[in-house]
Design a protein around this motif. Sequence first.
Motif, PDB file in Angstrom:
ATOM      1  N   ALA A  48      53.821  48.334  29.571  1.00  0.00           N
ATOM      2  CA  ALA A  48      52.923  49.180  30.350  1.00  0.00           C
ATOM      3  C   ALA A  48      53.670  50.466  30.690  1.00  0.00           C
ATOM      4  O   ALA A  48      54.642  50.822  30.031  1.00  0.00           O
ATOM      5  N   ALA A  49      53.230  51.184  31.719  1.00  0.00           N
ATOM      6  CA  ALA A  49      53.789  52.503  32.005  1.00  0.00           C
ATOM      7  C   ALA A  49      55.267  52.440  32.356  1.00  0.00           C
ATOM      8  O   ALA A  49      56.085  53.184  31.806  1.00  0.00           O
ATOM      9  N   THR A  50      55.634  51.573  33.277  1.00  0.00           N
ATOM     10  CA  THR A  50      57.037  51.470  33.709  1.00  0.00           C
ATOM     11  C   THR A  50      57.518  50.033  33.748  1.00  0.00           C
ATOM     12  O   THR A  50      58.587  49.753  34.282  1.00  0.00           O
ATOM     13  N   GLY A 487      46.838  54.589  47.250  1.00  0.00           N
ATOM     14  CA  GLY A 487      46.825  54.900  45.826  1.00  0.00           C
ATOM     15  C   GLY A 487      46.832  53.649  44.966  1.00  0.00           C
ATOM     16  O   GLY A 487      46.598  52.533  45.431  1.00  0.00           O
ATOM     17  N   GLU A 488      47.096  53.862  43.692  1.00  0.00           N
ATOM     18  CA  GLU A 488      47.137  52.779  42.730  1.00  0.00           C
ATOM     19  C   GLU A 488      48.498  52.730  42.058  1.00  0.00           C
ATOM     20  O   GLU A 488      49.200  53.728  41.950  1.00  0.00           O
ATOM     21  N   LEU A 489      48.851  51.551  41.609  1.00  0.00           N
ATOM     22  CA  LEU A 489      50.042  51.397  40.791  1.00  0.00           C
ATOM     23  C   LEU A 489      49.813  51.990  39.408  1.00  0.00           C
ATOM     24  O   LEU A 489      48.684  52.023  38.929  1.00  0.00           O
ATOM     25  N   PRO A 490      50.879  52.448  38.737  1.00  0.00           N
ATOM     26  CA  PRO A 490      50.731  52.672  37.303  1.00  0.00           C
ATOM     27  C   PRO A 490      50.322  51.345  36.659  1.00  0.00           C
ATOM     28  O   PRO A 490      50.750  50.275  37.099  1.00  0.00           O
ATOM     29  N   SER A 491      49.463  51.401  35.667  1.00  0.00           N
ATOM     30  CA  SER A 491      48.957  50.167  35.059  1.00  0.00           C
ATOM     31  C   SER A 491      50.109  49.261  34.652  1.00  0.00           C
ATOM     32  O   SER A 491      51.102  49.706  34.068  1.00  0.00           O
ATOM     33  N   GLU A 492      49.985  47.971  34.970  1.00  0.00           N
ATOM     34  CA  GLU A 492      51.006  47.004  34.599  1.00  0.00           C
ATOM     35  C   GLU A 492      50.350  45.672  34.282  1.00  0.00           C
ATOM     36  O   GLU A 492      49.200  45.409  34.656  1.00  0.00           O
ATOM     37  N   GLY A 518      46.390  45.966  35.052  1.00  0.00           N
ATOM     38  CA  GLY A 518      45.644  46.335  36.238  1.00  0.00           C
ATOM     39  C   GLY A 518      46.396  47.382  37.032  1.00  0.00           C
ATOM     40  O   GLY A 518      47.617  47.516  36.904  1.00  0.00           O
ATOM     41  N   GLY A 519      45.664  48.116  37.871  1.00  0.00           N
ATOM     42  CA  GLY A 519      46.265  49.180  38.671  1.00  0.00           C
ATOM     43  C   GLY A 519      46.245  48.915  40.158  1.00  0.00           C
ATOM     44  O   GLY A 519      46.578  49.807  40.943  1.00  0.00           O
TER      45      GLY A 519
END
Length: 570
Positions: A48-50, A487-492, A518-519
Amino acid sequence: MTSSPVIGIRPAGTRSLLVELGSLADVTALHAQLKAHPLPGQADVLAAATTVLVRFAGRRETIAAAARIQSLDLAHAETPEARTVSIDTVYDGADLAEVARLTGLSEEAVVKAHTGSPWLGGFGGFAPGFTYLTGGDPVLNVPRRNSPRTAVPAGSVALAGEYSAVYPRESPGGWQLIGRTNAPMWDLNRNDPALIRPGDKVIFHAVRELITTTAPAATPNTSGNDSTEGRGGSALEVRSPGLQSLIQDLGRPGYADLGVSAAGAADVRSARQANRLVGNPAEAAVIENLFGGLELTANGDAVLALAGAGIPAAVVSPNGDRDRPAPLNAPFALLDGETLTLGSAFRGIRSYLAVRGGIAVEPVLGSRSTDSMSGIGPAPLTAGVRLPVAAVPAASSDVPVGVVPVGAPEPSSLPDGTGPGLLGSGNAPAELRIIAGPRQDWFGADAAAALTARTWYTTNESNRIGVRLATDPDDAEAHPLHRTRDGELPSEGVVAGSLQVPPSGLPVLFLADHPVTGGYPVIAAVVPQDIPVAAQLPPGHPVRFVFVNPDTLAPLSPDAAAALFPEGTP
């Protein structure tokens, strides 16, 4: 000595690890390393993103993997050979003018920025064939729409944050639409169904029109499965599917990085039991029926078994002049021309019907499961569909001629009572065991008590994707969960059993067809042993959560559970 790029490793349930890394390059390297050299017991890996989510077959393999991941040398990780993918695009998207306003560019300059430099396939998720593209012109960094669309057309080229992507099929979405393409992003007829893989270079070309129109690949279904030739000669004909009847098996793990969830039976324990009772291997395909109402007729003699929900069942003769009760949790015969009818479920909601030999619809990506999230697999059953039954392997020499080896009757897979892992009766809550994380630090120190001290209720919006929970409307003190971060998490990546908490503070418990990423933060995860119970909860059923030790499943004291929740950072 090279320092590890791993920032942290968080538990995601008892059998998965969420590995945090410092850059997308490190994410790509770890994902490539684990795909090329899987760890012992590794079942799936998702970039995912990170983060990279790694799922394992059991708890022991999960514990052993944490130390090994921390010590991996990613500086020399093998990476797959990158391809170049060209995508012809007509830039006439509904949000092109809005993107121009947000960036301060003209519409022509937006198009030039999008086509002027290559993009990199970063990671998959959201839907099969949906690949997050990175590395484009930073001027195109724009927010999502304030109000997501309920339906984004297939082939839409879109922007959100630092990413670009192409929607492979019509779906809800909140990205900014700048154009459209007819490139088939997902095609099960290809060796690699996804057009864009992580690591690929993607170049968009502006065109005035799309010369050819390529429709998305059709979803495989049961319409071509009417023939029983070569499959033992017998079949089950659906007279009525009830509210919903699906073909399911143990699922298709290993495709999360393509945006495909494992799916499979929502209540795996009952599906296994039904197969065991008719003498099938555990992975044989069964029918998963919701709330009852299923009616099907045997074309040829068959041996069946029902497990899961408590439900009245009867076998009706061909001319309808007599019937007999069909047992639950025991094998029974359905002779040629006889019809099995299911009434309304009175305990639990999902029944599993197995037939000796297994249902022989064609597999998709190695599984016969219907995935309601992605649309992959056999279509939901409809009246008139004939389901071929696979031929039963020849019996061993020590089995008498004419004897069909089946299982003995068993107790229900849904035992009565209350307590960890049991389905409550009447108004008694079902208790589900949970472990904290991976994102419990998004909640305050009192979150453990807020989650476990109250009774939650399942809602009518629940389905195979997830069980949506609500507080008691008659209890003024029953407040939603409070997040201490905005806010939202980067998608993971997320796993089945995850309790994801959107801004409303009302958790969603993910089931078999959950999205692979999910974010929203996941406060805790239901242990795998209790997910079958969650899948059997009817709307309005009370639920209580109890924190347990992930290794012993012994309940934690309130103080020990609270210690898992450090004060979140506002």
